[in-house]
Design an enzyme around this catalytic site. Sequence first.
Site, PDB file in Angstrom:
ATOM      1  N   SER A 132      -2.364   1.683   5.241  1.00  0.00           N
ATOM      2  CA  SER A 132      -1.626   2.820   3.949  1.00  0.00           C
ATOM      3  C   SER A 132      -0.648   2.755   3.783  1.00  0.00           C
ATOM      4  O   SER A 132       0.574   2.181   3.686  1.00  0.00           O
ATOM      5  CB  SER A 132      -2.777   4.828   4.235  1.00  0.00           C
ATOM      6  OG  SER A 132      -2.294   4.443   3.294  1.00  0.00           O
TER       7      SER A 132
ATOM      8  N   HIS B  22      -3.759  -0.528   0.362  1.00  0.00           N
ATOM      9  CA  HIS B  22      -5.164   0.113  -0.527  1.00  0.00           C
ATOM     10  C   HIS B  22      -4.346   0.672  -1.157  1.00  0.00           C
ATOM     11  O   HIS B  22      -3.478   0.758  -1.460  1.00  0.00           O
ATOM     12  CB  HIS B  22      -6.150   0.781   0.193  1.00  0.00           C
ATOM     13  CG  HIS B  22      -5.300   1.873   0.869  1.00  0.00           C
ATOM     14  ND1 HIS B  22      -5.335   2.951  -0.241  1.00  0.00           N
ATOM     15  CD2 HIS B  22      -5.492   2.126   2.175  1.00  0.00           C
ATOM     16  CE1 HIS B  22      -4.532   4.313   0.889  1.00  0.00           C
ATOM     17  NE2 HIS B  22      -4.815   3.801   2.270  1.00  0.00           N
TER      18      HIS B  22
END
Length: 234
Positions: free
Chosen positions: A117, A140
């Site tokens: 992340s 993501h």
Amino acid sequence: MGNNERDDNKNENLADNLESIRQMGAIRIVSGSSRVHTLVIAGQIEGHYELPSQTKSTKYEHVIPQLVEVEESDEIDGLLMILNTVGGDVEAGLAIAELVSGMTKPTVSLVLGGGHSIGVPLAVCAKKSFIVPSATMTIHPVRTNGLVIGVPQSFTYFLKMQERITDFIVKNSNVPKKCLDVLMLATDELAADIGTVIDGLKAVEIGLIDKVGGLGEALKELHSMIEERKRTAD
């Protein structure tokens, strides 16, 4: 200086190092003529809200002063940043990454376990980045927990935040933006979300991370950068 006094100084320095590790996840290393500050980014990156006490976290208000000290102190030659993080607060993580990216002293990052992340910008922000083969990175889009007001302004906010992160990653690595977008929006990798998980070899193959290597390779590169900087300064 007597032996007892030298032993007392060694014990005092050891105690200071152990306390620094416990409180800040940081330690100073002297190897030959090079003095390296080692910073660990572990667990979840804590930002504007405190995490539960049982959650392993890295507090950005602890990290930022260390980075300023590394840049300003004549007693420190370079920074080794070791990452094993699940991500966390987006703005806090990006703030740390921007500070490291803007440093003039040699910096090296090493991803162990995971750089997920917002850990991705942190992994690429150093001048040289390393990753062990067994480590993974989750790429993501920006996401949030809790209530979100479903209006165009909310979408615009998330879109702008995502652009900031994507631009930073592309600027500080060799991964093409198109490749990053494809990985970020993949629908067949994660069960309940969009995105992609890549291992160390894949991260280097696409240009996200510079080299596959462990602690020895990362330190060797950092010491080489430090010596080169000293020669240039002379």
